[in-house]
Design an enzyme around this catalytic site. Structure first.
Site, PDB file in Angstrom:
ATOM      1  N   SER A  98       9.602   1.911  16.464  1.00 43.80           N
ATOM      2  CA  SER A  98       9.652   2.376  17.682  1.00 43.80           C
ATOM      3  C   SER A  98      10.976   2.073  18.379  1.00 43.80           C
ATOM      4  CB  SER A  98       8.694   1.046  18.647  1.00 43.80           C
ATOM      5  OG  SER A  98       7.478   1.029  18.200  1.00 43.80           O
ATOM      6  N   CYS A 121       2.869  -3.927  22.630  1.00 41.67           N
ATOM      7  CA  CYS A 121       3.258  -3.322  21.482  1.00 41.67           C
ATOM      8  C   CYS A 121       3.812  -4.692  20.598  1.00 41.67           C
ATOM      9  CB  CYS A 121       4.902  -2.965  21.737  1.00 41.67           C
ATOM     10  SG  CYS A 121       5.714  -2.334  20.318  1.00 41.67           S
ATOM     11  N   ASP A 160       1.200   0.388  21.530  1.00 44.73           N
ATOM     12  CA  ASP A 160       1.965   0.936  20.459  1.00 44.73           C
ATOM     13  C   ASP A 160       2.099  -0.157  19.330  1.00 44.73           C
ATOM     14  OD1 ASP A 160       4.205   2.205  19.108  1.00 44.73           O
ATOM     15  OD2 ASP A 160       5.843   1.407  20.120  1.00 44.73           O
ATOM     16  N   TRP A 201       1.210  -1.835  15.129  1.00 51.08           N
ATOM     17  CA  TRP A 201       1.078  -1.547  13.901  1.00 51.08           C
ATOM     18  C   TRP A 201       0.921  -2.503  13.104  1.00 51.08           C
ATOM     19  CZ3 TRP A 201       5.558  -1.579  16.809  1.00 51.08           C
ATOM     20  CH2 TRP A 201       6.600  -2.794  16.795  1.00 51.08           C
TER      21      TRP A 201
HETATM   22  P1  FAD Z   1       6.717  -2.034   2.792  1.00 48.42           P
HETATM   23  O1  FAD Z   1       7.287  -1.751   1.511  1.00 48.42           O
HETATM   24  O2  FAD Z   1       6.244  -0.763   3.495  1.00 48.42           O
HETATM   25  O3  FAD Z   1       5.692  -3.137   2.798  1.00 48.42           O
HETATM   26  C1  FAD Z   1       4.996  -3.371   3.944  1.00 48.42           C
HETATM   27  C2  FAD Z   1       4.393  -4.739   3.663  1.00 48.42           C
HETATM   28  O4  FAD Z   1       3.603  -4.732   2.669  1.00 48.42           O
HETATM   29  C3  FAD Z   1       5.411  -5.710   3.791  1.00 48.42           C
HETATM   30  O5  FAD Z   1       5.115  -7.056   4.490  1.00 48.42           O
HETATM   31  C4  FAD Z   1       5.486  -6.389   2.350  1.00 48.42           C
HETATM   32  O6  FAD Z   1       5.815  -7.667   2.287  1.00 48.42           O
HETATM   33  C5  FAD Z   1       3.987  -5.991   1.823  1.00 48.42           C
HETATM   34  N1  FAD Z   1       4.192  -5.584   0.420  1.00 48.42           N
HETATM   35  C6  FAD Z   1       5.079  -4.855  -0.160  1.00 48.42           C
HETATM   36  N2  FAD Z   1       4.857  -4.613  -1.606  1.00 48.42           N
HETATM   37  C7  FAD Z   1       3.711  -5.445  -1.712  1.00 48.42           C
HETATM   38  C8  FAD Z   1       2.949  -5.913  -2.926  1.00 48.42           C
HETATM   39  N3  FAD Z   1       3.264  -4.956  -3.968  1.00 48.42           N
HETATM   40  N4  FAD Z   1       1.976  -6.233  -2.865  1.00 48.42           N
HETATM   41  C9  FAD Z   1       1.516  -6.840  -1.697  1.00 48.42           C
HETATM   42  N5  FAD Z   1       2.306  -6.502  -0.500  1.00 48.42           N
HETATM   43  C10 FAD Z   1       3.499  -5.927  -0.630  1.00 48.42           C
HETATM   44  N6  FAD Z   1       8.513  -2.582  12.555  1.00 48.42           N
HETATM   45  C11 FAD Z   1       9.523  -3.142  12.672  1.00 48.42           C
HETATM   46  O7  FAD Z   1      10.208  -4.039  12.309  1.00 48.42           O
HETATM   47  N7  FAD Z   1       9.866  -2.786  14.163  1.00 48.42           N
HETATM   48  C12 FAD Z   1       9.637  -1.610  14.792  1.00 48.42           C
HETATM   49  O8  FAD Z   1       9.896  -1.258  15.989  1.00 48.42           O
HETATM   50  C13 FAD Z   1       8.238  -1.122  14.302  1.00 48.42           C
HETATM   51  N8  FAD Z   1       7.719  -0.030  15.023  1.00 48.42           N
HETATM   52  C14 FAD Z   1       6.483   0.648  14.223  1.00 48.42           C
HETATM   53  C15 FAD Z   1       6.002   1.511  15.056  1.00 48.42           C
HETATM   54  C16 FAD Z   1       4.821   2.190  14.439  1.00 48.42           C
HETATM   55  C17 FAD Z   1       4.245   3.464  15.129  1.00 48.42           C
HETATM   56  C18 FAD Z   1       4.540   1.510  13.149  1.00 48.42           C
HETATM   57  C19 FAD Z   1       3.339   2.542  12.502  1.00 48.42           C
HETATM   58  C20 FAD Z   1       5.147   0.854  12.530  1.00 48.42           C
HETATM   59  C21 FAD Z   1       6.131   0.279  13.028  1.00 48.42           C
HETATM   60  N9  FAD Z   1       6.898  -0.810  12.412  1.00 48.42           N
HETATM   61  C22 FAD Z   1       7.954  -1.535  13.033  1.00 48.42           C
HETATM   62  C23 FAD Z   1       6.624  -1.336  10.891  1.00 48.42           C
HETATM   63  C24 FAD Z   1       7.377  -0.426   9.897  1.00 48.42           C
HETATM   64  O9  FAD Z   1       7.188   0.958   9.889  1.00 48.42           O
HETATM   65  C25 FAD Z   1       7.251  -0.882   8.654  1.00 48.42           C
HETATM   66  O10 FAD Z   1       5.830  -0.897   8.339  1.00 48.42           O
HETATM   67  C26 FAD Z   1       7.914  -2.318   8.210  1.00 48.42           C
HETATM   68  O11 FAD Z   1       9.124  -2.434   8.644  1.00 48.42           O
HETATM   69  C27 FAD Z   1       7.733  -2.587   6.896  1.00 48.42           C
HETATM   70  O12 FAD Z   1       8.337  -1.513   6.081  1.00 48.42           O
HETATM   71  P2  FAD Z   1       8.812  -1.768   4.684  1.00 48.42           P
HETATM   72  O13 FAD Z   1       9.094  -0.509   4.230  1.00 48.42           O
HETATM   73  O14 FAD Z   1      10.023  -2.544   4.656  1.00 48.42           O
HETATM   74  O15 FAD Z   1       7.762  -2.436   3.800  1.00 48.42           O
END
Ligand code: FAD
Length: 693
Positions: A453, A646, A691, A693
């Site tokens: 966001s 949010c 908003d 997630w």
């Molecule tokens: P990922 O690799 O996608 O992992 C996601 C989660 O799964 C983590 O908690 C991780 O610990 C867990 N995970 C990873 N690997 C494994 C595994 N092997 N086994 C089990 N669990 C696992 N985030 C924000 O911080 N700020 C924002 O403003 C924000 N806005 C968003 C708005 C929207 C519309 C959406 C859909 C999401 C938003 N998010 C926001 C969330 C963001 O998109 C990500 O999902 C978040 O930052 C995690 O991404 P990542 O790639 O670091 O983690």
């Protein structure tokens, strides 16, 4: 009449949203080249002159089973691919996967009786179709369904259609699996024959994968009966041919080393930038927002100056991540590919309808680092497909047991949060060198961009997008490793590099900071912007109430930044209330100092109401504060305030919804159901916006 206009606005917004639609490539669909960034290819079949007639397409390619998907984040698409593969290998069906927006449905009443159509449909947000299924959904659930042949809903037009249905939903939302339920009801009413039950997967309960696995077995039995299929001994048949090309070196211009499109590879990326063509944006500033050592929250300023990209306050930005070097190395090692990491590979679809989800030619290293989701939780079904390629009989037996025993799988793999390479390391110390690379491409998702966001106001900084991202890094009780989010740890590494941090790699993650061919050097990251409906009222004198604990504050920093700048210019700005929550005031109170400045600009019209969960004897959350300020909330709603939520969808947003209903009911002396109804009405009229997630 007011509702009609609003419905129309939502509809238009959804259609606009579909332009920004992004999902992982599918293997069996109409070939469209997502790596070419000519806008002409963005709408696939329609624009590239391919047929939109599914019956014709199936005839031409000799298929008797089409698997349509309505997907937003790639999961429905992944399930569609898996069903296609299983149908083909176990039952000899001639399957193809199809993006539901690539075909017309006005001729589904002519669908041949000896064929079958699957519909794998995700429900998005408040019971809405995914961007790619909007038109399909409207056609079948609208008032006057009329097929090309002239048949209408009353004629049982779909009596020749055999169909299979599976929905992907989330029970924390009110309209759970609305998409599959409504389509199934419409199809049944129009005389279509459903095979098996209409399956429902629940992301909210975390059982999506198991729901899918449990649903599909009886479905295959029912489909075998209906179509006279014989199950056969399965042997793995690759979807892709992956050939090592000794004549090419990774330095050759034609080889993709991680670039998202051919124009990026050629060093000449050009707009329009979109979900298919990211902009390589400079990060101009990055800093830490928490004051504690063991948790991180990043504030980043991403420049879009000169890119022709634009955003509005409340929109989302997508970040295209790079996998951690440590995980790339692990994956290469587990599959015995270390020595060959820089070997050039050509990937081709074996079936004419198969589409390669990875730009090719590429190298093993680039494919794993930039294009494949190698760190995600691993599915039981995928693990079990590796059994024939296990390095010895013991590990094969262990894989077979994991595949057959759900509880054992949970204990050994899922509860440890292992990704695929970690899971195989736990099974055997020998490399799984016999696993065909095609199987890995088929079984793993394409690396997905993550959304954030936007936490700045476009009125204040139109060329710079702020994000506020909490770094995902969790050590599970009893586990030896940290579970690390892909994107947020990559961003942390970029931040540390930018700030010359002495220990840029706290867990030895080793990111390729400079990107393919050093194209991201100087701290760049690929991004695209996605427009949202989460918007400030156009009249700034209207009051607003915002509930945004943790990183849920992100869009509200943008909202407040915007209103403060208007106030500083002397404009009349309505009461602006923020409910913010975190653990402790002096640890993770995001933008605390900045809010003081806004307070000076806005005076009494800005009210920041805080809830610190770990300061007192009792845990206090934003929902509690909301209750305490029931009168203020109710008064502002009477003044037509917009209400925004949010952050965390599973718990917080759901509770806030309930609390608001009870506040309205109590303050206005209504029964509680009436309060709930008022909130529903606020949602449909756009004055309650989420908003989450
Ligand atoms: P990922 O690799 O996608 O992992 C996601 C989660 O799964 C983590 O908690 C991780 O610990 C867990 N995970 C990873 N690997 C494994 C595994 N092997 N086994 C089990 N669990 C696992 N985030 C924000 O911080 N700020 C924002 O403003 C924000 N806005 C968003 C708005 C929207 C519309 C959406 C859909 C999401 C938003 N998010 C926001 C969330 C963001 O998109 C990500 O999902 C978040 O930052 C995690 O991404 P990542 O790639 O670091 O983690």
């Amino acid at each position: 009449a007011q509702l009609d206009t609003l419905d129309l606005i939502v509809l238009v917004a959804l259609l606009v949203g579909s332009v920004a639609y992004f999902t992982k490539g599918t293997y069996w669909a109409i070939p469209k080249d997502p790596y070419a960034n000519s806008p002409a290819t963005l709408n696939g079949a329609a624009k590239s002159g391919k047929t939109r007639n599914i019956i014709e397409k199936m005839d031409e390619t000799g298929k008797n089973c089409v698997i349509f998907y309505g997907s937003q984040t790639g999961t429905a698409e992944d399930y569609a691919s898996r069903l296609a593969k299983e149908g083909s290998q176990r039952f000899g069906l001639k399957t193809m996967v199809a993006d539901i927006e690539d075909y017309d449905y006005e001729n589904l009443d002519q669908f041949p009786e000896d064929k079958v159509a699957f519909f794998v449909l995700a429900t998005y947000g408040e019971g809405e179709p995914t961007d790619n299924a909007v038109e399909f959904y409207q056609f079948f659930t609208g008032d006057d369904v009329a097929f090309e042949s002239g048949a209408t809903a009353e004629d049982s037009p779909l009596s020749s259609l055999k169909y299979v249905a599976f929905g992907l939903g989330n029970n924390t939302y009110e309209h759970y699996n609305a998409m599959v339920r409504r389509i199934d009801a419409a199809f049944t009413e129009m005389g279509a024959q459903r095979i098996g039950t209409a399956g429902e997967g629940d992301d909210g309960a975390g059982t999506m994968e198991e729901d899918f696995l449990a649903w599909k077995e009886p479905m295959w039995t029912a489909l075998s009966d209906a179509m006279g299929l014989q199950e056969r001994e399965t042997s793995y048949e690759p979807v892709f041919s992956v050939t090592e090309n000794e004549d090419k070196s990774p330095e050759d211009e034609s080889v993709y080393l991680g670039e998202p499109t051919s124009a990026h590879r050629a060093g000449q990326p050009k707009g329009p930038y979109s979900a298919h063509n990211p902009y390589i944006a400079p990060i101009v500033e990055s800093r830490e927002l928490f004051t504690v050592k063991d948790r991180n929250c990043l504030h980043m300023e991403i420049s879009i100056a000169g890119s022709n990209l634009s955003y509005q306050t409340g929109d989302h930005i997508a970040i295209w991540p790079t996998n951690a070097g440590a995980e790339v190395d692990r994956f290469l090692q587990v599959f015995g590919l270390e020595e060959k990491r820089h070997t050039v590979i050509d990937i081709k679809g074996i079936d004419v309808t198969a589409k390669v989800p990875i730009p090719t030619p590429t190298t093993y290293d680039a494919a794993i680092r930039y294009y494949m989701e190698v760190c995600a939780p691993v599915s039981r079904q995928f693990v079990s497909t590796l059994a024939p390629f296990a390095p010895d009989e013991d590990s094969k037996a262990e894989i077979v047991r994991l595949g057959n025993d759900k509880d054992y799988f949970h204990e050994k793999i899922a509860n440890q949060c292992f990704n695929i390479a970690q899971a195989l390391q736990a099974i055997s110390s020998k490399p799984f060198s016999a696993v065909p690379f095609s199987l890995l491409i088929e079984g793993l998702n394409k690396l997905q961009p993550r959304y954030y966001s936007i936490s700045s106001s476009s009125a204040v900084q139109k060329d710079k997008i702020s994000i506020t991202a909490v770094v995902e890094s969790v050590r599970l009780p009893g586990a030896s490793h940290f579970v690390k989010g892909v994107t947020t740890n990559y961003l942390l590494a970029l931040k540390q590099k930018q700030n010359g941090d002495p220990s840029p790699d706290p867990h030895g993650m080793t990111y390729a900071i400079k990107g393919p061919r050093n194209k991201y050097d100087g701290i760049h990251v690929p991004v695209h912007v996605r427009h949202s409906n989460f918007k400030l009222p156009s009249d700034p004198s209207k009051p607003i109430i915002m509930v945004g604990p943790g990183t849920g504050v992100a869009p509200f920093r943008g909202f407040i930044q915007e209103r403060a700048s208007l106030a500083a210019k002397g404009e009349k700005v309505g009461t602006t209330v923020l409910f913010f929550g975190c653990r402790k005031r002096d640890e993770d109170f995001l933008y605390q100092d900045e809010f003081k400045t806004y307070q000076e600009q806005m005076g009494d019209s800005l009210k920041i109401i805080t809830a610190f969960s770990r300061e007192g004897p009792n845990k206090v959350y934003v929902q509690h504060r909301l209750k305490e300020h029931a009168q203020l909330v109710s008064d502002l709603l009477k003044e037509k305030a917009n209400f925004y939520v949010c952050g965390d969808a599973a718990n917080m947003a759901r509770e806030v919804n309930i609390v608001l209903g009870s506040i309205i009911a109590e303050q206005r002396g209504m029964p509680s159901e009436k309060g709930e109804e008022m909130v529903k009405h606020m949602r449909s009229s756009g004055s309650y916006q989420e908003d989450v997630w």
